[in-house]
Design a protein around this motif. Structure first.
Motif, short mmCIF file in Angstrom:
data_model
loop_
_atom_site.label_atom_id
_atom_site.label_comp_id
_atom_site.label_asym_id
_atom_site.label_seq_id
_atom_site.Cartn_x
_atom_site.Cartn_y
_atom_site.Cartn_z
N LEU A 120 -35.37 19.76 -44.28
CA LEU A 120 -34.55 18.82 -44.72
C LEU A 120 -33.96 19.60 -46.52
CD1 LEU A 120 -34.49 16.16 -44.48
CD2 LEU A 120 -36.81 15.73 -45.82
N LEU A 121 -32.40 19.77 -46.00
CA LEU A 121 -31.59 20.42 -46.28
C LEU A 121 -30.40 19.29 -47.52
CD1 LEU A 121 -30.58 24.10 -44.17
CD2 LEU A 121 -32.78 22.61 -45.81
N ASP A 122 -30.39 20.23 -48.77
CA ASP A 122 -29.53 18.99 -49.57
C ASP A 122 -28.25 20.45 -49.20
OD1 ASP A 122 -27.55 17.42 -51.33
OD2 ASP A 122 -28.70 19.07 -53.68
N ILE A 123 -26.46 19.98 -49.31
CA ILE A 123 -25.72 20.46 -49.40
C ILE A 123 -24.93 21.40 -50.79
CG2 ILE A 123 -23.29 20.32 -49.37
CD1 ILE A 123 -23.74 18.67 -46.83
N MET A 124 -25.76 20.32 -51.46
CA MET A 124 -24.72 21.13 -53.03
C MET A 124 -25.75 21.85 -53.85
SD MET A 124 -21.33 20.28 -52.99
CE MET A 124 -20.75 20.63 -54.26
N MET A 125 -26.14 23.14 -53.63
CA MET A 125 -26.76 23.91 -54.56
C MET A 125 -26.39 25.06 -54.52
SD MET A 125 -30.31 23.02 -52.78
CE MET A 125 -29.82 23.96 -50.56
N GLU A 128 -25.54 28.62 -56.12
CA GLU A 128 -24.89 29.67 -55.30
C GLU A 128 -24.91 29.41 -53.68
OE1 GLU A 128 -25.42 33.80 -57.07
OE2 GLU A 128 -25.56 33.47 -59.24
N ILE A 129 -25.71 29.19 -53.24
CA ILE A 129 -25.91 29.20 -51.56
C ILE A 129 -26.03 27.97 -51.07
CG2 ILE A 129 -27.32 30.19 -49.59
CD1 ILE A 129 -28.24 32.85 -50.78
N SER A 130 -25.26 27.14 -50.44
CA SER A 130 -25.07 25.41 -50.56
C SER A 130 -26.30 25.64 -49.28
CB SER A 130 -23.75 25.46 -50.30
OG SER A 130 -23.81 25.76 -49.32
N GLY A 131 -26.13 24.82 -49.14
CA GLY A 131 -26.70 23.96 -47.41
C GLY A 131 -26.29 24.48 -46.66
N LEU A 132 -25.14 24.42 -46.80
CA LEU A 132 -24.44 24.37 -45.66
C LEU A 132 -25.13 26.21 -45.11
CD1 LEU A 132 -21.15 22.83 -46.33
CD2 LEU A 132 -23.13 21.85 -44.24
N GLU A 133 -24.45 26.72 -46.06
CA GLU A 133 -24.32 28.50 -45.96
C GLU A 133 -26.00 28.72 -45.66
OE1 GLU A 133 -22.71 30.66 -45.33
OE2 GLU A 133 -20.70 28.83 -46.06
N ASP A 181 -32.18 20.87 -54.74
CA ASP A 181 -32.25 21.47 -56.33
C ASP A 181 -32.73 19.55 -57.63
OD1 ASP A 181 -29.89 19.80 -56.78
OD2 ASP A 181 -28.45 21.81 -57.11
N GLU A 182 -33.11 18.10 -56.84
CA GLU A 182 -33.54 17.52 -57.82
C GLU A 182 -35.07 17.70 -57.24
OE1 GLU A 182 -31.47 14.11 -57.87
OE2 GLU A 182 -30.12 14.39 -56.20
N SER A 192 -34.19 25.87 -54.60
CA SER A 192 -32.63 26.34 -53.90
C SER A 192 -32.58 27.26 -52.85
CB SER A 192 -32.16 27.79 -55.51
OG SER A 192 -32.77 28.47 -55.48
N SER A 193 -31.29 27.14 -52.37
CA SER A 193 -31.39 28.12 -51.07
C SER A 193 -32.09 29.10 -51.23
CB SER A 193 -30.13 28.86 -50.80
OG SER A 193 -29.62 27.30 -50.67
N GLU A 194 -31.72 29.72 -52.56
CA GLU A 194 -32.35 31.50 -52.98
C GLU A 194 -33.49 31.41 -53.17
OE1 GLU A 194 -28.37 31.01 -54.94
OE2 GLU A 194 -30.47 29.51 -54.50
N GLN A 195 -33.89 30.07 -53.07
CA GLN A 195 -35.64 30.26 -53.38
C GLN A 195 -35.87 29.90 -51.65
OE1 GLN A 195 -37.35 26.97 -55.58
NE2 GLN A 195 -39.79 27.85 -55.03
N ALA A 196 -36.11 29.16 -51.13
CA ALA A 196 -36.07 28.90 -49.43
C ALA A 196 -36.34 30.60 -49.09
CB ALA A 196 -35.05 27.75 -49.22
N LEU A 197 -35.08 31.07 -49.61
CA LEU A 197 -35.13 32.96 -48.33
C LEU A 197 -36.10 33.63 -48.79
CD1 LEU A 197 -31.12 32.66 -47.82
CD2 LEU A 197 -32.81 32.16 -46.25
N LYS A 198 -37.23 33.29 -49.70
CA LYS A 198 -37.50 33.75 -50.19
C LYS A 198 -39.27 33.14 -49.07
CE LYS A 198 -36.36 34.63 -54.57
NZ LYS A 198 -36.48 34.83 -56.60
N LEU A 199 -38.75 32.50 -48.79
CA LEU A 199 -40.61 32.36 -47.86
C LEU A 199 -40.04 32.77 -46.53
CD1 LEU A 199 -39.93 28.12 -49.17
CD2 LEU A 199 -41.36 29.92 -50.05
N GLU A 200 -41.57 32.35 -45.70
CA GLU A 200 -41.77 32.84 -44.68
C GLU A 200 -40.64 31.31 -43.56
OE1 GLU A 200 -44.80 33.96 -41.09
OE2 GLU A 200 -45.09 34.15 -43.45
#
Length: 228
Positions: free
Chosen positions: A51-56, A58-63, A11-12, A35-43
């Motif tokens: 390469l994931l940040d954890i603290m993001m 509603e959906i964290s990097g862990l999730e 998110d930075e 954001s994870s939400e934005q990433a999940l819209k990708l293929e």
């Protein structure tokens, strides 16, 4: 390795730009999401490395990592966490979620790139006939599906072999019982946690003097001890 496609999720926005620039200079193809939400819209299937940040949000990097690992086409793709959290418990949560490595902020971009190269080399450069693991007189040979000690077949069953191969594929990475069940039994609903424990005990017995290299992290799962 070059020519691999990396997805950076953080998110930075400034950090995403810095990482994208430096990784592209290394020959990688890079996309970013904030954001994870934005990433999940990708293929996601088109990416070779996450390469994931954890603290993001509603959906964290862990999730997000757990979602990636539940996809059969992505379960072996490398994941590296970048995060401001550096406590041991946070690292364990990251590895349990499926991470291959973990870098705490602030970090050196050069070190991060070096870690990415090491992971990619391990995952994508395996020779067809390579012995995937060899330590002293213990060998695991993927082609013959055998584990030998001093040249003698240890007599592992198919399930035992696959569990040991999973643990050896990322030495030091903790696999939860649920993860092992998902990867080895492929969704068999009749398999329980105790079945994993029983098979691990059998593996330890069959690999003799090397049994203590399979470690248990209470509350998390099993891992194969990293060796110098």
């Amino acid at each position: 390795m070059k020519d691999l496609k990396i997805l950076v999720v953080d998110d930075e926005e400034d950090l995403c730009e810095i990482l994208q620039f430096n990784l592209e200079q290394e020959g990688f193809e890079v996309d970013t999401a904030h954001s994870s939400e934005q990433a999940l819209k990708l293929e996601l299937n088109k990416y070779d490395f996450f390469l994931l940040d954890i603290m993001m949000g509603e959906i964290s990097g862990l999730e997000l990592a757990k979602i990636i690992r539940r996809n059969p086409d992505l379960e072996e793709k490398p994941i590296l966490f970048i995060t401001a959290k550096g406590r041991e418990i946070d690292k364990l949560k990251g590895f349990t979620a499926g991470a291959d490595d973990y870098v705490a902020k602030p970090f050196s971009v050069k070190e991060l790139i070096a870690r990415i190269h090491v992971i990619c080399k391990r995952v994508y450069s395996k020779s067809k006939h390579e012995v995937s693991f060899e330590y002293e007189n213990l060998k695991l040979i993927p082609e013959s599906k055998k584990v030998s000690i001093n040249g003698i077949d240890a007599g592992l069953t198919k399930t035992e072999f696959e569990i040991l191969q999973l643990l050896l594929s990322n030495k030091g990475r903790i696999y939860s019982r649920d993860e092992i069940m998902h990867k080895v039994w492929a969704g068999d609903t009749y398999v329980g946690n105790r079945t994993v424990d029983v098979n691990v005990r059998r593996i330890r017995k069959k690999i003799g003097e090397y049994h203590n290299l399979i470690k248990t992290k209470s509350g998390y799962g099993y891992y194969f001890e990293s060796l110098k």
